[in-house]
Design an enzyme around this catalytic site. Sequence first.
Site, PDB file in Angstrom:
ATOM      1  N   GLU A 170       6.967  11.236  -5.669  1.00  0.00           N
ATOM      2  CA  GLU A 170       8.314  10.770  -5.342  1.00  0.00           C
ATOM      3  C   GLU A 170       9.402  11.248  -6.300  1.00  0.00           C
ATOM      4  O   GLU A 170      10.025  10.428  -7.004  1.00  0.00           O
ATOM      5  CB  GLU A 170       8.336   9.236  -5.273  1.00  0.00           C
ATOM      6  N   GLU A 353       0.861   6.679   0.391  1.00  0.00           N
ATOM      7  CA  GLU A 353       1.155   5.277   0.069  1.00  0.00           C
ATOM      8  C   GLU A 353       1.721   4.589   1.295  1.00  0.00           C
ATOM      9  O   GLU A 353       2.591   5.142   1.979  1.00  0.00           O
ATOM     10  CB  GLU A 353       2.215   5.135  -1.042  1.00  0.00           C
TER      11      GLU A 353
END
Length: 445
Positions: A170, A353
């Site tokens: 991320e 995720e």
Amino acid sequence: MNSLNLSKMSPLNDPSFIFGVATSSFQIEGARESRQDTIWDTFCATKGNIADASNGDVACEHVKFWQQDLEMIAELGVDAYRFSIAWARVINQDGSKNKAGLAFYQKLLDKLDELNIKAFITLYHWDLPQHLEDAGGWLNRNTAKAFADYVDIVSKEFGEQVFSYATLNEPWCSAYLGYEVGIHAPGLKGKQHGKQAAHNLLLAHGLAMQVLRKNAPSSKSGVVLNFSPSYAASAKEEDIAAAKLADEHFNQWYLRPLIEGRYPDIIKCMPQEQRPIIEAGDMSIISQPLDFLGINYYSRAVYQSCEQDGFKVCPPQTMNLTDMGWEVYPHGLLKLLTDLNKRYTLPDIYITENGAAIDDKLIDGQVVDIERISYLHSHLNAVEQAMTSGVKIKGYFAWSLMDNFEWAEGYKKRFGIVHVNYQTQQRTLKQSALAYRDMLLARNK
Ligand code: FCB
């Protein structure tokens, strides 16, 4: 809902589809004394940065309890474990190896082999060594070079014993939350920082990919991005334009350079001081072929037009919220996957995720987290539908294996499918873990 089921015909039931659980180093490891300081140690030390004034010094004491944690993972019947290596645990400040730190991860890898669980390693899950931040952190291009040196050491050490290497987790969070709005470490604020940090992170990814190709050619190498698909608050033209603009800034800004070697066209309209400095050759380093793209998905974002920045995020549109205040919106995942697949030539996709924070209660040794089971169920359905419509998704990881340090929220937000009692470090499988386990054990394998 208290169970999860896969139909016999589901593409998720294909024996090659990988199911896993995910964690990250700073959020679970503890054992701060045996590594260098990171930007998160420093950030946590400033009052007001972390909701419960906590830090990662102890966390889930995974460095101590790693063996029982891996056995617990095996009990769940997963195919893979996604975890991150703490840069600050394996490299000393002078660039030399921290042998004890490397040995810790070697033990994990050996044990995972023994348990027949694939290792998905993330090389950077936000815990930058503080001494690199002192030299400018992700605003300094040299950090990208330092990252490649670290990745060289790690990938020479562990090589192809690692099934998959993700360079970054991320980068939007590192760059935007950490350097532009300052709610994550290192806590810098300023529009002139965000895109520069993002560029240096993407460059770090590209340099690391070159190293990984050399040192571990048959491991699968790629990167993990987070996406909040953008929706317009109304059918008004200006709100639709606002949602598109936000999408370019927050989502496409990271994916387009990786796949197509260029930033979204909005770069041309941005004030000079907000544009990153791009050196010759950077974009081709950034856009090397990926074996996979990891996608992290939690919720969507809804935007309306606003004079100042062109877009403004709206409060959640429905009452179905997780404990983070994030809207439960599985259709966003389906739309995201099918839209990206239309727009780009994508490599294999892993959902690296997905999960929900719930205000869990441990009562009589049980956590009845029906909402989490329902969240997982609806999002697995979205993955299944995306696969049926042609998106090449190869795996799914629940975030998270266990409750842990949820960054600026501290320990108050619980994302685990396993409950952690932070006083005793006792782990208890929640109903969601039992449902996940039962679903996995019933597969066509
Ligand atoms: C993601 C992070 C992960 C975790 C979840 C809830 O943005 O990658 O570490 O905090 O959110």
